[in-house]
Design an enzyme around this catalytic site. Structure first.
Site, PDB file in Angstrom:
ATOM      1  N   ALA A  32      40.905  11.035  31.601  1.00  0.00           N
ATOM      2  CA  ALA A  32      41.448  11.086  30.235  1.00  0.00           C
ATOM      3  C   ALA A  32      42.936  11.415  30.190  1.00  0.00           C
ATOM      4  CB  ALA A  32      40.670  12.125  29.424  1.00  0.00           C
ATOM      5  N   ARG A  44      37.946  17.670  27.710  1.00  0.00           N
ATOM      6  CA  ARG A  44      37.728  19.031  28.203  1.00  0.00           C
ATOM      7  C   ARG A  44      38.989  19.884  28.273  1.00  0.00           C
ATOM      8  NH1 ARG A  44      34.025  15.995  30.550  1.00  0.00           N
ATOM      9  NH2 ARG A  44      31.904  16.750  30.492  1.00  0.00           N
ATOM     10  N   ASP A 113      38.606   3.288  27.270  1.00  0.00           N
ATOM     11  CA  ASP A 113      39.577   2.795  26.282  1.00  0.00           C
ATOM     12  C   ASP A 113      40.210   1.444  26.620  1.00  0.00           C
ATOM     13  OD1 ASP A 113      41.543   3.372  28.264  1.00  0.00           O
ATOM     14  OD2 ASP A 113      41.811   5.402  27.460  1.00  0.00           O
ATOM     15  N   HIS A 130      32.451   4.582  33.484  1.00  0.00           N
ATOM     16  CA  HIS A 130      31.675   5.021  32.315  1.00  0.00           C
ATOM     17  C   HIS A 130      31.561   3.925  31.257  1.00  0.00           C
ATOM     18  CE1 HIS A 130      32.807   9.461  33.441  1.00  0.00           C
ATOM     19  NE2 HIS A 130      31.935   8.916  34.272  1.00  0.00           N
ATOM     20  N   CYS A 167      19.209  -3.897  16.676  1.00  0.00           N
ATOM     21  CA  CYS A 167      19.409  -5.106  17.482  1.00  0.00           C
ATOM     22  C   CYS A 167      18.849  -6.313  16.729  1.00  0.00           C
ATOM     23  CB  CYS A 167      18.703  -4.940  18.826  1.00  0.00           C
ATOM     24  SG  CYS A 167      18.781  -6.416  19.871  1.00  0.00           S
ATOM     25  N   CYS A 170      15.751  -7.787  18.957  1.00  0.00           N
ATOM     26  CA  CYS A 170      14.465  -7.091  19.155  1.00  0.00           C
ATOM     27  C   CYS A 170      14.227  -5.937  18.186  1.00  0.00           C
ATOM     28  CB  CYS A 170      14.369  -6.573  20.590  1.00  0.00           C
ATOM     29  SG  CYS A 170      15.328  -5.071  20.894  1.00  0.00           S
ATOM     30  N   SER A 209      39.847  15.950  35.451  1.00  0.00           N
ATOM     31  CA  SER A 209      39.518  17.345  35.773  1.00  0.00           C
ATOM     32  C   SER A 209      38.673  17.413  37.047  1.00  0.00           C
ATOM     33  CB  SER A 209      38.750  17.976  34.617  1.00  0.00           C
ATOM     34  OG  SER A 209      37.519  17.308  34.442  1.00  0.00           O
ATOM     35  N   ASN A 233      47.549  16.054  38.149  1.00  0.00           N
ATOM     36  CA  ASN A 233      46.840  16.600  36.990  1.00  0.00           C
ATOM     37  C   ASN A 233      47.520  17.877  36.514  1.00  0.00           C
ATOM     38  OD1 ASN A 233      44.488  16.158  35.271  1.00  0.00           O
ATOM     39  ND2 ASN A 233      43.728  18.099  36.076  1.00  0.00           N
TER      40      ASN A 233
HETATM   41 ZN    ZN Z   1      17.448  -5.650  21.621  1.00  0.00          ZN
END
Ligand code: ZN
Length: 268
Positions: A32, A44, A113, A130, A167, A170, A209, A233
């Site tokens: 971040a 954090r 991002d 992520h 969705c 489904c 971090s 950092n």
């Molecule tokens: Zn679905």
């Protein structure tokens, strides 16, 4: 290039640290901290979203998300209002684009991002550990549904009066294509990240971090396989002792300097 008089991140003796002369691939883990000067708050740090607003962390918990419709409604609003929609990449992102012109580079990012893409990094060289917030997925398993689409189209449905759009294929619950707390990382992404860490000469950890897996483990893996670990950092990390060098300067200042030195190494 530099006359050496203002090289802020050299050692006390004024020498360029040995690792900056080292040839071979460079892996860059970004957290971040690289995006805060683009106006995206971290989670954090002292000014972090979770430090200031615990409800934000709640919206990131997968189990709660699945069972609480009100939480999902708030999550869609948070996604709509995420500062990443308007954010522009900064000097830190630009430095990594420049590094690609000189060295074999892989970027492993914890950020959702997409600012590395927006800055111009080659998409296949950026691994989103992520996930990202610009795509949406159905939470039903792939064998049952597998719907994916853009976040924009789901947010358009929110704007049109569906506070928690199901969705369309489904009827299941939708979410951003990010890894929430309580969710496992993509196996393929994780395997590739491990291979990159094992094969790199220099492992730069920037603005993280290093308290969340797999980021933390990747640092250790890289060092075990002979890489120089360099940490940029503001705050101390649990891996500082393992690092060849720790740089405490602002990323937008430190990274362009480091990149200039790495770019000058003869790799032939
Ligand atoms: Zn679905």
């Amino acid at each position: 290039m530099s006359d050496g008089t203002d090289r802020a991140s050299t050692t006390d003796t004024g020498e360029i640290p040995e690792w900056r002369k080292r040839a071979g691939p460079v892996a860059v883990l970004t957290g971040a901290g690289i995006s805060t000067s683009s106006g995206i708050p971290d989670f954090r740090g002292p000014q972090g979203v979770w430090t200031k607003n615990p409800i934000a962390e709640l919206t990131a918990n997968y189990v709660d998300y699945l069972r609480d419709p009100e939480l999902r409604v708030r999550s869609w609003i948070a996604r709509r209002d995420n500062p990443a929609w308007q954010a522009e990449p900064n000097e830190g992102h630009a430095a990594l684009v420049e590094l690609e012109r000189h060295r074999s580079v892989r970027v492993l990012t914890q950020n959702i991002d997409r600012l590395h893409h927006k800055a111009g990094s080659t998409p296949r060289k950026v691994l989103e550990l992520h996930g990202n917030m610009f795509e949406a997925v159905c939470t039903q398993p792939a064998w049952r549904c597998g719907w994916t689409g853009t976040m924009r189209e789901v947010l358009d449905r929110v704007a049109a009066g569906e506070p928690d759009p199901p969705c369309e294929r489904c009827g299941g619950i939708l979410k951003a294509a990010t890894v929430m707390f309580g969710q496992n990382l993509d196996e393929e992404v994780l395997g590739l990240a491990g291979a990159i860490a094992r094969g790199t000469a220099v492992f730069l950890a920037v603005g993280s971090s290093l308290r969340v897996q797999p980021a933390a483990g990747l640092c250790e893996l890289a060092v075990m396989h002979g890489a120089d670990l360099v940490i940029v950092n503001n705050e101390p990390t649990p891996y500082d002792d393992l690092a060849t060098e720790v740089v405490r300067k602002p990323i937008s200042e430190a990274l362009p300097r480091i990149v200039a030195e790495l770019a000058a190494v003869k790799t032939g």
